[in-house]
Motif scaffolding. Structure first.
Motif, short mmCIF file in Angstrom:
data_model
loop_
_atom_site.label_atom_id
_atom_site.label_comp_id
_atom_site.label_asym_id
_atom_site.label_seq_id
_atom_site.Cartn_x
_atom_site.Cartn_y
_atom_site.Cartn_z
N GLU A 58 -7.13 -27.85 -18.07
CA GLU A 58 -5.80 -27.88 -17.46
C GLU A 58 -5.84 -28.10 -15.95
OE1 GLU A 58 -4.02 -24.13 -18.42
OE2 GLU A 58 -4.16 -24.46 -20.57
N LEU A 59 -6.99 -27.86 -15.33
CA LEU A 59 -7.08 -27.93 -13.87
C LEU A 59 -7.03 -29.36 -13.35
CD1 LEU A 59 -9.83 -25.28 -13.03
CD2 LEU A 59 -7.35 -25.06 -12.73
N PRO A 60 -6.34 -29.58 -12.24
CA PRO A 60 -6.36 -30.90 -11.61
C PRO A 60 -7.66 -31.10 -10.84
CG PRO A 60 -5.00 -29.41 -10.33
CD PRO A 60 -5.44 -28.65 -11.56
N GLU A 61 -7.96 -32.34 -10.52
CA GLU A 61 -9.14 -32.65 -9.71
C GLU A 61 -9.07 -31.92 -8.38
OE1 GLU A 61 -9.86 -36.81 -9.16
OE2 GLU A 61 -9.99 -37.19 -11.30
N SER A 62 -10.24 -31.63 -7.81
CA SER A 62 -10.31 -30.94 -6.52
C SER A 62 -11.57 -31.38 -5.80
CB SER A 62 -10.34 -29.42 -6.73
OG SER A 62 -10.55 -28.78 -5.50
N ASP A 63 -11.47 -31.51 -4.51
CA ASP A 63 -12.66 -31.80 -3.72
C ASP A 63 -12.90 -30.72 -2.68
OD1 ASP A 63 -10.61 -32.28 -1.96
OD2 ASP A 63 -11.23 -34.31 -1.44
N HIS A 64 -12.16 -29.61 -2.77
CA HIS A 64 -12.28 -28.59 -1.73
C HIS A 64 -12.87 -27.26 -2.22
CE1 HIS A 64 -8.59 -26.93 -3.46
NE2 HIS A 64 -8.91 -25.81 -2.85
N VAL A 65 -13.29 -27.18 -3.47
CA VAL A 65 -13.76 -25.89 -3.98
C VAL A 65 -15.19 -26.01 -4.50
CG1 VAL A 65 -12.80 -26.25 -6.30
CG2 VAL A 65 -13.11 -23.93 -5.46
N SER B 185 -25.49 -23.67 -23.53
CA SER B 185 -24.91 -22.43 -23.03
C SER B 185 -23.51 -22.73 -22.51
CB SER B 185 -25.77 -21.83 -21.90
OG SER B 185 -25.51 -22.43 -20.66
N ALA B 186 -22.66 -21.71 -22.52
CA ALA B 186 -21.31 -21.88 -22.00
C ALA B 186 -21.34 -22.25 -20.52
CB ALA B 186 -20.48 -20.62 -22.23
N ALA B 187 -22.26 -21.66 -19.76
CA ALA B 187 -22.33 -21.95 -18.32
C ALA B 187 -22.68 -23.41 -18.07
CB ALA B 187 -23.36 -21.05 -17.65
N LYS B 188 -23.64 -23.94 -18.81
CA LYS B 188 -24.02 -25.34 -18.64
C LYS B 188 -22.89 -26.27 -19.07
CE LYS B 188 -28.97 -24.61 -18.94
NZ LYS B 188 -30.18 -24.83 -19.74
N ALA B 189 -22.23 -25.94 -20.20
CA ALA B 189 -21.12 -26.76 -20.67
C ALA B 189 -19.96 -26.73 -19.68
CB ALA B 189 -20.65 -26.28 -22.05
N ALA B 190 -19.67 -25.57 -19.11
CA ALA B 190 -18.60 -25.47 -18.11
C ALA B 190 -18.96 -26.28 -16.86
CB ALA B 190 -18.34 -24.01 -17.74
N GLY B 191 -20.22 -26.23 -16.47
CA GLY B 191 -20.67 -27.03 -15.33
C GLY B 191 -20.50 -28.52 -15.57
N LYS B 192 -20.77 -28.96 -16.79
CA LYS B 192 -20.57 -30.37 -17.13
C LYS B 192 -19.10 -30.74 -17.03
CE LYS B 192 -24.58 -30.88 -20.12
NZ LYS B 192 -25.04 -31.04 -21.50
N ARG C 69 -18.15 -31.20 -13.37
CA ARG C 69 -18.60 -32.50 -12.86
C ARG C 69 -17.79 -33.66 -13.45
NH1 ARG C 69 -24.17 -30.76 -14.05
NH2 ARG C 69 -25.00 -29.85 -12.16
N ARG C 70 -17.62 -33.64 -14.76
CA ARG C 70 -16.96 -34.74 -15.46
C ARG C 70 -15.52 -34.93 -15.01
NH1 ARG C 70 -17.20 -33.26 -21.02
NH2 ARG C 70 -19.39 -33.76 -20.81
N HIS C 71 -14.83 -33.82 -14.76
CA HIS C 71 -13.41 -33.90 -14.41
C HIS C 71 -13.16 -33.69 -12.92
CE1 HIS C 71 -12.34 -34.35 -18.56
NE2 HIS C 71 -13.11 -33.32 -18.86
N HIS C 72 -14.22 -33.72 -12.11
CA HIS C 72 -14.11 -33.63 -10.66
C HIS C 72 -13.29 -32.41 -10.23
CE1 HIS C 72 -15.83 -37.62 -10.70
NE2 HIS C 72 -14.90 -37.97 -11.57
N LEU C 73 -13.70 -31.23 -10.75
CA LEU C 73 -12.98 -30.00 -10.45
C LEU C 73 -13.51 -29.28 -9.23
CD1 LEU C 73 -12.60 -28.67 -14.11
CD2 LEU C 73 -11.03 -30.11 -12.79
#
Length: 167
Positions: free
Chosen positions: A88-95, A113-120, A123-127
């Motif tokens: 649901e989050l929009p792209e961000s370049d400040h966090v 792992s959930a942590a690795k999947a969340a990290g992907k 990156r993928r959605h430029h969060l």
């Protein structure tokens, strides 16, 4: 610097890690359960810490959360997990973003792992800029956390607070 710690927890173990991390990060850290997490992120958030349990070698899904409740996990957490919230989050370049998970110690050496999947997803959605990923271990599906894991979580938080801010 403002920090938001968002967690998803079925048995309370991931919440305990999130609380240890937030406590170590200090007064500027706000902790929130994923069902109450804001979209979009508040503009003053410099560091986002996202944590969830590993289910089926990744972030939980509605079906795996429902299965956990059938097996005795806390009810009321089946609708929205970190997977859905990140989507649901929009792209961000400040966090800056750090991800963590809790996972069963017996499968420590298995992939996923959930942590690795969340990290992907970050990156993928430029969060934001992924700065760290960590796993914390439980003795069995329902826990408890292994001895020393909350101390490791506090030490991990120290590395997050000492990172250079990229804003």
């Amino acid at each position: 610097m403002s920090t938001l710690v968002v967690h998803e927890s079925m048995w309370g173990n991931t919440r305990a890690v999130a609380e240890a991390v937030a406590a170590r990060l200090g007064d500027d850290a706000t902790i929130v359960e994923v069902g109450q997490a804001p979209v979009p992120l508040p503009a003053d958030v410099d560091l986002l810490v996202v944590g969830g349990p590993t289910h089926a070698f990744s972030m939980s899904r509605s079906s795996t959360r429902e299965d956990a409740v059938v097996k005795g996990a806390e009810p009321g957490h089946t609708a929205r997990g970190i997977r859905e919230w990140l989507g649901e989050l929009p792209e961000s370049d400040h966090v800056d973003v750090a991800t963590f998970d809790t996972r069963v110690d017996k499968v420590r050496h298995l992939p996923g792992s959930a942590a690795k999947a969340a990290g992907k997803e970050v990156r993928r959605h430029h969060l934001g800029r992924l700065v760290s990923t960590e796993s914390f271990y439980v003795g069995d599906m329902a826990g408890p956390l292994l001895d020393g894991e909350l101390d490791r979580a506090a030490a991990w938080a120290d590395t997050l607070s000492s990172r250079p801010v990229t804003r």
